[in-house]
Scaffold this motif. Structure first.
Motif, PDB file in Angstrom:
ATOM      1  N   SER A   1       0.846  -1.189   0.000  1.00  0.00           N
ATOM      2  CA  SER A   1       0.000   0.000   0.000  1.00  0.00           C
ATOM      3  C   SER A   1       0.881   1.237   0.000  1.00  0.00           C
ATOM      4  CB  SER A   1      -0.919  -0.012   1.232  1.00  0.00           C
ATOM      5  OG  SER A   1      -1.994   0.886   1.067  1.00  0.00           O
ATOM      6  N   LEU A   2       1.016   1.872  -1.150  1.00  0.00           N
ATOM      7  CA  LEU A   2       2.019   2.909  -1.363  1.00  0.00           C
ATOM      8  C   LEU A   2       1.400   4.199  -1.872  1.00  0.00           C
ATOM      9  CD1 LEU A   2       4.732   0.798  -3.259  1.00  0.00           C
ATOM     10  CD2 LEU A   2       4.366   0.973  -0.798  1.00  0.00           C
ATOM     11  N   SER A   3       2.096   5.296  -1.593  1.00  0.00           N
ATOM     12  CA  SER A   3       1.746   6.585  -2.162  1.00  0.00           C
ATOM     13  C   SER A   3       3.029   7.377  -2.379  1.00  0.00           C
ATOM     14  CB  SER A   3       0.803   7.358  -1.231  1.00  0.00           C
ATOM     15  OG  SER A   3       0.485   8.627  -1.770  1.00  0.00           O
ATOM     16  N   TYR A   4       3.164   7.969  -3.541  1.00  0.00           N
ATOM     17  CA  TYR A   4       4.323   8.804  -3.864  1.00  0.00           C
ATOM     18  C   TYR A   4       3.817  10.219  -4.144  1.00  0.00           C
ATOM     19  CZ  TYR A   4       7.489   4.796  -4.362  1.00  0.00           C
ATOM     20  OH  TYR A   4       8.268   3.689  -4.135  1.00  0.00           O
ATOM     21  N   LEU A   5       4.353  11.194  -3.407  1.00  0.00           N
ATOM     22  CA  LEU A   5       3.829  12.549  -3.502  1.00  0.00           C
ATOM     23  C   LEU A   5       4.959  13.574  -3.603  1.00  0.00           C
ATOM     24  CD1 LEU A   5       1.076  12.372  -0.730  1.00  0.00           C
ATOM     25  CD2 LEU A   5       0.770  12.120  -3.204  1.00  0.00           C
ATOM     26  N   PRO A   6       4.715  14.648  -4.353  1.00  0.00           N
ATOM     27  CA  PRO A   6       5.691  15.745  -4.421  1.00  0.00           C
ATOM     28  C   PRO A   6       5.560  16.669  -3.220  1.00  0.00           C
ATOM     29  CG  PRO A   6       3.846  16.193  -5.882  1.00  0.00           C
ATOM     30  CD  PRO A   6       3.604  14.823  -5.299  1.00  0.00           C
ATOM     31  N   LEU A   7       6.646  17.345  -2.914  1.00  0.00           N
ATOM     32  CA  LEU A   7       6.683  18.282  -1.798  1.00  0.00           C
ATOM     33  C   LEU A   7       5.583  19.339  -1.922  1.00  0.00           C
ATOM     34  CD1 LEU A   7       8.205  19.414   0.731  1.00  0.00           C
ATOM     35  CD2 LEU A   7       9.622  20.717  -0.889  1.00  0.00           C
ATOM     36  N   SER A   8       5.339  19.804  -3.135  1.00  0.00           N
ATOM     37  CA  SER A   8       4.350  20.868  -3.327  1.00  0.00           C
ATOM     38  C   SER A   8       2.952  20.421  -2.959  1.00  0.00           C
ATOM     39  CB  SER A   8       4.368  21.353  -4.783  1.00  0.00           C
ATOM     40  OG  SER A   8       4.080  20.272  -5.662  1.00  0.00           O
ATOM     41  N   PHE A   9       2.682  19.102  -2.979  1.00  0.00           N
ATOM     42  CA  PHE A   9       1.367  18.614  -2.576  1.00  0.00           C
ATOM     43  C   PHE A   9       1.290  18.412  -1.076  1.00  0.00           C
ATOM     44  CE2 PHE A   9      -1.755  15.481  -1.437  1.00  0.00           C
ATOM     45  CZ  PHE A   9      -2.870  15.845  -2.180  1.00  0.00           C
ATOM     46  N   TYR A  10       2.249  17.706  -0.503  1.00  0.00           N
ATOM     47  CA  TYR A  10       2.094  17.372   0.909  1.00  0.00           C
ATOM     48  C   TYR A  10       2.551  18.488   1.845  1.00  0.00           C
ATOM     49  CZ  TYR A  10       7.076  15.906   1.289  1.00  0.00           C
ATOM     50  OH  TYR A  10       8.452  15.866   1.299  1.00  0.00           O
ATOM     51  N   SER A  11       3.211  19.518   1.286  1.00  0.00           N
ATOM     52  CA  SER A  11       3.596  20.664   2.116  1.00  0.00           C
ATOM     53  C   SER A  11       3.457  21.961   1.314  1.00  0.00           C
ATOM     54  CB  SER A  11       5.029  20.515   2.620  1.00  0.00           C
ATOM     55  OG  SER A  11       5.387  21.604   3.455  1.00  0.00           O
ATOM     56  N   PRO A  12       2.242  22.319   0.910  1.00  0.00           N
ATOM     57  CA  PRO A  12       2.079  23.491   0.035  1.00  0.00           C
ATOM     58  C   PRO A  12       2.508  24.800   0.685  1.00  0.00           C
ATOM     59  CG  PRO A  12      -0.061  22.705   0.848  1.00  0.00           C
ATOM     60  CD  PRO A  12       0.958  21.671   1.224  1.00  0.00           C
ATOM     61  N   THR A  13       2.467  24.890   2.019  1.00  0.00           N
ATOM     62  CA  THR A  13       2.832  26.146   2.676  1.00  0.00           C
ATOM     63  C   THR A  13       4.342  26.344   2.805  1.00  0.00           C
ATOM     64  OG1 THR A  13       2.666  25.107   4.864  1.00  0.00           O
ATOM     65  CG2 THR A  13       0.689  26.170   3.992  1.00  0.00           C
ATOM     66  N   SER A  14       5.103  25.249   2.778  1.00  0.00           N
ATOM     67  CA  SER A  14       6.558  25.349   2.967  1.00  0.00           C
ATOM     68  C   SER A  14       7.354  25.024   1.713  1.00  0.00           C
ATOM     69  CB  SER A  14       7.007  24.403   4.092  1.00  0.00           C
ATOM     70  OG  SER A  14       6.417  24.758   5.308  1.00  0.00           O
ATOM     71  N   ALA A  15       6.708  24.473   0.694  1.00  0.00           N
ATOM     72  CA  ALA A  15       7.437  23.996  -0.480  1.00  0.00           C
ATOM     73  C   ALA A  15       8.228  25.106  -1.158  1.00  0.00           C
ATOM     74  CB  ALA A  15       6.467  23.358  -1.475  1.00  0.00           C
ATOM     75  N   ASP A  16       7.591  26.262  -1.381  1.00  0.00           N
ATOM     76  CA  ASP A  16       8.280  27.349  -2.090  1.00  0.00           C
ATOM     77  C   ASP A  16       9.526  27.804  -1.339  1.00  0.00           C
ATOM     78  OD1 ASP A  16       6.391  27.275  -4.076  1.00  0.00           O
ATOM     79  OD2 ASP A  16       5.256  29.008  -3.343  1.00  0.00           O
ATOM     80  N   GLN A  17       9.425  27.879  -0.013  1.00  0.00           N
ATOM     81  CA  GLN A  17      10.578  28.315   0.774  1.00  0.00           C
ATOM     82  C   GLN A  17      11.717  27.300   0.678  1.00  0.00           C
ATOM     83  OE1 GLN A  17       9.743  29.071   4.915  1.00  0.00           O
ATOM     84  NE2 GLN A  17      11.912  28.999   5.487  1.00  0.00           N
ATOM     85  N   ILE A  18      11.402  26.018   0.799  1.00  0.00           N
ATOM     86  CA  ILE A  18      12.436  24.987   0.724  1.00  0.00           C
ATOM     87  C   ILE A  18      13.072  24.974  -0.664  1.00  0.00           C
ATOM     88  CG2 ILE A  18      12.848  22.489   0.770  1.00  0.00           C
ATOM     89  CD1 ILE A  18      10.672  22.315   2.935  1.00  0.00           C
ATOM     90  N   ILE A  19      12.254  25.091  -1.694  1.00  0.00           N
ATOM     91  CA  ILE A  19      12.781  25.086  -3.063  1.00  0.00           C
ATOM     92  C   ILE A  19      13.698  26.281  -3.287  1.00  0.00           C
ATOM     93  CG2 ILE A  19      12.123  25.341  -5.496  1.00  0.00           C
ATOM     94  CD1 ILE A  19       9.574  23.701  -4.770  1.00  0.00           C
ATOM     95  N   GLU A  20      13.314  27.442  -2.774  1.00  0.00           N
ATOM     96  CA  GLU A  20      14.159  28.632  -2.924  1.00  0.00           C
ATOM     97  C   GLU A  20      15.467  28.463  -2.155  1.00  0.00           C
ATOM     98  OE1 GLU A  20      15.757  32.051  -4.154  1.00  0.00           O
ATOM     99  OE2 GLU A  20      13.991  31.024  -4.955  1.00  0.00           O
TER     100      GLU A  20
END
Length: 608
Positions: free
Chosen positions: A379-398
């Motif tokens: 039972s698996l799920s693969y998710l991008p950072l922008s989905f599971y952490s939409p509030t912090s993704a932009d900061q981490i990517i920058e």
């Protein structure tokens, strides 16, 4: 028990066309492929015992039962990890025919298409998704779920993405279907896409995976059963077990000229022997042992070590070819967030097997091809950072972007590393490539507290997929029987820690979503006292473990970009005329997948 195909006297001082160093998945797949031509002679040297027809290997549902047992496991360990509270990590690897495919958890997954295409973008023509899937499908025979399984848990698949005539048997295993329902339905209600079939290059979403099990017998399907046993009577194939490869033998050549391997030294029952080759030596000893063999190949003959100057001089080996052997090491790590399941519904989890009487009954049921020992981790799920952490993704990517710019300005990275980091940054920005894997594990799987008798648990395992941290694997001494020094440098890049921490927060957010909300009673680990970012970071450092998915230690890249083997689909070691590496050590950039599904593709690069 079928015997090994040969005895020592048939191998020692013999001359054959190909010597394959390591009888794991890539090595046995290649041996089977090469010996289809009866005029070609192949000898496989495997350090471990045969372990054929061994219930500890064949019966599924015994996850980790062979770990730390030297009958099956190399029992590797890392140096203390300074960014993980100085912890030492066990690195189990298979030491028997079949290699790690004999001791893994039978997960059968494939990467997203973007991850395979990225390997080509780094300078490896032909390493793209369309080629990978073509050869990968040739390796498997998929058997769909039974009507009984479908009646309790629907399973979808697309026959265009599943192989139907290959040697590895895959199927939908017995499911802890009530636990899978809680996990999968909650994610869908959270907005995660349900994937119809994850084997066609799109894995971003949630889905049920196949497992490497033979549905007719409910036994593990692995390299020994798929590639060795069906071909063991071929007169041109010899396999010697309990034979540890020590070093390659080189033909004398003036300094600066291409090296040619004439054979291999190996150790059998404490004595040294040699075997000679007419054509090629092929390393398939894995991402830990293959670099060690290359580095030590100069210890007895004319100073012909292959590796970096610091790594070789540290153990007293003169350098013949300067290559970044043992560098660029990447490894997945995982940690768990565990919950007690509600007793209002009956759950069939691995927790029950801790009861000896229950486990004994299940072993009896297994003889009838029934019961819990057919369970898979699927039972698996693969998710991008922008989905599971939409509030912090932009900061981490920058922050990642700024870090890469600093590296560029300082010119402080090894050759080729910036290109890899740029690929990883673009994947983060893309928003469709998964950055973390979430596994709905049907049982208790966290190390801090102990499970309570009679209770059932679900643990969401959080797995890194594209770590920024890079480690090393180097020979620790001139003795080939000594363990190499393994330093994965876990969490050295703090963005790895941030990405995992955001995943922990995502898992905790599921408690507001049905059926998770009513289907679980309480969070066990990390527990309610762990709330701040600092506390979550400490939990990760204290509990994360290796996934045993090592890549990169003999990277396939252009030589001026940090390559050890060439990118022309032959994986020849630079500076040699007839030495190739065909195991996962050649993968230069990690992929969002359990790695067993990558190994069967390797044989194409080493066949003439």
């Amino acid at each position: 028990m079928p015997p090994p195909t040969c005895l020592l006297h048939e191998v020692a001082n013999a001359t054959v066309d190909y010597v394959i160093c390591g009888g794991g998945t890539a090595g046995l797949a290649l041996a089977a492929r090469l010996t289809e031509d009866p005029s070609i002679s192949v000898t496989v040297l495997e350090a471990g015992p045969p372990n054929l027809e061994d219930p500890k290997i064949l019966i599924p549902g015994q996850f980790g039962a062979t770990f730390s047992d030297p009958k099956y496991d190399w029992c590797f360990s890392t140096v203390p990890q300074k960014d993980s509270n100085d912890r030492v990590f066990d690195w189990p690897r298979g030491k028997c025919l079949g290699g790690s495919s004999a001791i893994n958890f039978c997960a059968w997954t494939k990467p997203p298409a973007q991850d395979i295409d990225a390997i080509e973008k780094l300078g490896n023509p032909g390493w793209n998704w369309s080629e990978y899937i073509k050869y990968s499908m040739k390796s498997e025979t998929f058997r769909e779920a039974s009507e009984d399984q479908m009646s309790i848990y629907p399973h979808t698949y697309d026959k265009d993405y599943r192989g139907m005539s290959g040697p590895i048997q895959t199927t939908v295993p017995h499911l802890a279907h009530t636990v899978d329902e809680v996990f999968q339905r909650t994610l869908v209600n959270k907005g995660v896409k349900a994937i119809r079939d994850p084997y066609g290059g799109d894995i971003t979403g949630t889905w049920i995976a196949a497992a490497t099990l033979d549905r007719t017998s409910w036994t593990r399907s692995y390299a020994a059963t798929a590639y060795y046993l069906p071909n063991r009577k071929r007169t041109n194939l010899k396999v010697l077990t309990s034979a540890t490869v020590a070093r390659l033998i080189w033909r004398n050549a003036p300094a600066g000229e291409t090296l040619t391997a004439t054979g291999v030294d190996f150790i059998y029952e404490g004595q040294s022997y040699s075997i000679h080759v007419r054509k090629e030596v092929i390393l398939s000893a894995g991402a830990i042992k293959s670099p060690q063999i290359l580095e030590l190949s100069g210890t007895l003959n004319a100073g012909a070590g292959i590796g970096t100057t610091p790594a070789l001089s540290r153990i007293g080996v003169d350098q013949k070819i300067d290559l970044p052997v043992g560098e660029n090491v990447q490894e997945h790590v995982f940690l768990g967030v565990s919950y007690e399941l509600s007793p209002d519904r009956y759950h069939e989890t691995l927790d029950s097997l801790r009861d000896p009487e229950f486990a004994a009954r299940q072993r009896e049921l297994y003889k009838e091809l029934k019961g819990l020992y057919r369970l898979g981790i699927t039972s698996l799920s693969y998710l991008p950072l922008s989905f599971y952490s939409p509030t912090s993704a932009d900061q981490i990517i920058e922050e990642v972007h700024r870090r890469i710019l600093d590296y560029k300005n300082a010119a402080s990275l090894p050759p080729g590393r910036l290109e890899q980091l740029d690929v990883q940054l673009n994947a983060l920005r893309d928003g469709t490539v998964p950055d973390v894997e979430f596994i709905g594990f049907p049982g208790y799987f966290t190390p801090i507290t102990k499970p309570e008798t009679g209770k059932n648990y679900i643990t969401v395992l959080i797995v890194s997929t594209h770590p920024f941290s890079r480690g090393t694997i180097h020979a620790s001494s001139p003795d080939p029987l000594e363990q190499p020094e393994i330093d994965p440098c876990y969490l050295e890049d703090d963005h790895d820690l941030q990405i995992l921490a955001e995943a922990v927060k995502f898992v905790r957010s599921l408690t507001d979503i049905e059926p998770w909300k009513s289907g679980t009673v309480r969070e066990i680990n990390p527990g309610p006292s762990c709330t701040t970012d600092e506390e979550i970071h400490e939990y990760i450092k204290s509990t994360q473990a290796s996934c045993w998915h090592t890549v990169g230690s003999c990277s396939m890249l252009p030589r001026d970009k940090g390559g050890v083997v060439d990118p022309d689909l032959k994986a020849s070691v630079y500076g040699t005329s007839n030495v190739r590496v065909v195991d996962l050590s050649i993968i230069p950039l990690h992929v969002a997948s359990h790695t067993y599904g990558m190994c069967h593709h390797q044989f194409r690069i080493a066949c003439p």
